[in-house]
Design an enzyme around this catalytic site. Structure first.
Site, short mmCIF file in Angstrom:
data_model
loop_
_atom_site.label_atom_id
_atom_site.label_comp_id
_atom_site.label_asym_id
_atom_site.label_seq_id
_atom_site.Cartn_x
_atom_site.Cartn_y
_atom_site.Cartn_z
N LYS A 262 7.22 -2.62 3.27
CA LYS A 262 5.98 -2.15 3.66
C LYS A 262 5.17 -3.28 4.09
O LYS A 262 5.32 -4.37 3.48
CB LYS A 262 5.27 -1.54 2.24
CG LYS A 262 3.92 -1.28 2.47
CD LYS A 262 3.48 -0.38 1.20
CE LYS A 262 1.87 -0.42 1.03
NZ LYS A 262 1.56 -0.30 -0.15
N TYR B 265 1.60 9.17 7.28
CA TYR B 265 0.25 9.89 7.29
C TYR B 265 0.64 11.13 8.40
O TYR B 265 -0.02 12.15 8.45
CB TYR B 265 -1.06 9.30 7.46
CG TYR B 265 -1.09 8.26 6.40
CD1 TYR B 265 -1.63 8.61 4.94
CD2 TYR B 265 -0.66 6.76 6.37
CE1 TYR B 265 -1.74 7.73 4.22
CE2 TYR B 265 -0.93 5.97 5.46
CZ TYR B 265 -1.39 6.46 4.30
OH TYR B 265 -1.62 5.48 3.20
N LYS C 187 6.93 -6.02 -0.17
CA LYS C 187 5.69 -5.75 0.14
C LYS C 187 4.84 -6.89 0.72
O LYS C 187 4.29 -7.85 -0.44
CB LYS C 187 4.89 -4.94 -1.14
CG LYS C 187 3.53 -4.61 -0.61
CD LYS C 187 2.82 -3.57 -1.69
CE LYS C 187 1.53 -3.16 -1.45
NZ LYS C 187 0.74 -2.57 -2.53
N GLU D 283 14.02 -10.49 -3.50
CA GLU D 283 12.99 -9.55 -4.18
C GLU D 283 13.84 -8.13 -4.11
O GLU D 283 13.59 -7.62 -5.38
CB GLU D 283 11.70 -9.26 -3.45
CG GLU D 283 10.71 -10.43 -3.47
CD GLU D 283 9.85 -10.45 -4.50
OE1 GLU D 283 10.12 -9.56 -5.55
OE2 GLU D 283 9.20 -11.46 -4.53
N SER E 172 -1.46 2.70 6.76
CA SER E 172 -2.57 3.30 7.24
C SER E 172 -3.02 2.54 8.48
O SER E 172 -3.45 3.16 9.36
CB SER E 172 -3.73 2.83 6.08
OG SER E 172 -3.75 1.63 5.66
N ARG F 3 -7.53 0.91 1.97
CA ARG F 3 -8.12 0.49 0.63
C ARG F 3 -9.60 1.24 0.80
O ARG F 3 -10.31 1.34 0.27
CB ARG F 3 -8.45 -1.20 0.85
CG ARG F 3 -7.38 -1.68 0.58
CD ARG F 3 -7.15 -3.23 0.53
NE ARG F 3 -5.93 -3.78 0.42
CZ ARG F 3 -5.31 -5.01 0.80
NH1 ARG F 3 -6.24 -5.77 1.01
NH2 ARG F 3 -4.19 -5.50 0.22
C1 PBG Z 1 -1.73 -0.65 -3.52
C2 PBG Z 1 -1.09 -0.19 -2.48
C3 PBG Z 1 -1.62 -0.36 -1.17
C4 PBG Z 1 -0.92 0.65 -0.21
C5 PBG Z 1 -0.07 1.53 -1.16
N1 PBG Z 1 -0.12 1.21 -2.48
C6 PBG Z 1 -2.40 -1.24 -0.65
C7 PBG Z 1 -2.82 -2.78 -1.00
O1 PBG Z 1 -1.58 -3.23 -1.60
O2 PBG Z 1 -3.72 -3.15 -1.05
C8 PBG Z 1 -1.03 0.68 1.11
C9 PBG Z 1 -0.77 1.88 1.91
C10 PBG Z 1 -1.11 1.75 3.23
O3 PBG Z 1 -1.93 1.03 3.77
O4 PBG Z 1 -1.16 3.01 3.86
N2 PBG Z 1 -1.11 -0.64 -4.61
#
Ligand code: PBG
Length: 309
Positions: free
Chosen positions: A233, A298, A179, A218, A259, A189
């Site tokens: 991600k 989404y 991630k 990782e 997102s 967020r």
């Molecule tokens: C946080 C989390 C995030 C997303 C999923 N779980 C954002 C972050 O690490 O701040 C992001 C998903 C997205 O942007 O669609 N635990």
């Protein structure tokens, strides 16, 4: 006859945002087409997912700011918004639809971080203890998969042991193994309300976008610790990582079209600069070509409708 890969409805996982209340829909300004839904409407959306053939949904709470504290204790409340929602989904839809819960403290933490913070530092080990309890509470509510997205070290093994100790051997772990500290999470967020409160950034625990070998390390750790599935991600900017991981580990490998990726396509389409459906389907197919077994997106219901048509 020469097509090498294909996208199908059962590759899609639909992330949903939950808010308090009843019959509530709130638009997420930075994610046109996505709404935060109250529990009753999430249960309805889950029914829609099931009808479309989407195999699983992932639920993310927009927590009442009054419940966000520096010890993130709402994460452990068996009656928090996520747990109540999971119970309601399972009561209504049973096992025909998978439910995935995020394991991380950010929705509940006063400073928006995934881990506990003291004197400006993330406390890895104390956070892991809370994540274990959070995972157990979610498993008790009935979720099928817990997805640690926090990137703390050692949490997969600890969560596995905690689940097993409580009799949840069948709850699987999808680890967000690779991630990245990404600019593409901004709209998420907004959606969960952690952006406004986030102090600083997540670079001490999320990965440097410049790194690829580190992602392999990782994943190796998380697999050794007992992860059932791994996640990369964001998605599209990191397809090389998806490909490397799938090749090297042959694990169920998922990608998250996050997102910001969604927002880019929707924004360009809204301006008439892109053919939305073409860009949506092409981006999703690209995940499959790279080696992903499934995609959090989404676009899941929209893409499923096209695939079912
Ligand atoms: C946080 C989390 C995030 C997303 C999923 N779980 C954002 C972050 O690490 O701040 C992001 C998903 C997205 O942007 O669609 N635990």
């Amino acid at each position: 006859m020469v097509r090498e890969t294909g996208l199908s409805v059962d590759d899609l996982i639909w992330p949903l945002f939950i808010v308090d209340g009843e019959n509530q829909r709130e638009t997420v300004i930075s994610m046109p087409g996505v709404e935060r839904l109250s529990l009753d409407l999430v249960v309805q959306a889950a029914g829609e997912a099931k009808t479309l053939g989407i195999p699983a949904i992932a639920v993310f709470p927009n927590t009442d700011p009054a419940l966000k504290t520096s010890d993130a204790k709402e994460a452990l409340n068996p009656d928090n918004l996520v747990c109540r929602t999971v119970r309601a989904i399972k009561d209504t839809h049973g096992d025909e639809l998978g439910v995935i819960c995020d394991v991380a403290l950010d929705p509940y933490n006063a400073d928006g971080h995934d881990g506990l913070v003291r004197n400006g530092k993330i406390l890895n080990d104390e956070t892991v203890e809370l994540l274990c309890q959070q995972a157990v509470v979610q498993a008790r509510a009935g979720c099928d998969v817990v997805a640690p997205s926090d990137m703390m070290d050692g949490r997969v093994k600890a969560v596995r042991e905690a689940l097993d100790a409580e009799g949840f051997q069948n709850v699987q772990i999808m680890s967000y193994a690779a991630k990245y500290a990404s600019g593409f999470y901004g709209p998420f967020r907004d959606a969960v309300g952690s952006g406004g409160v986030l102090k600083g950034d997540k670079k001490t625990y999320q990965m440097d976008p410049a790194n690829s070998d580190e992602a392999m390390r990782e994943v190796a750790l998380d697999v050794a610790e007992g992860a059932d599935m791994v996640m990369v991600k964001p998605g599209l900017p990191y397809l090389d990582i998806v490909h490397r991981i799938k090749d090297a580990f042959a694990m169920p490998t998922y990608a998250y079209q996050v997102s910001g990726e969604y927002a880019m396509i929707q924004a360009a389409a809204a301006n008439g600069w892109l053919d939305r459906d073409a860009a949506m389907m092409e981006s999703l197919l690209a995940f499959k070509r790279a080696g992903a077994d499934g995609v959090f997106t989404y676009f899941a219901p929209e893409a499923a409708k096209k695939l079912n048509a």
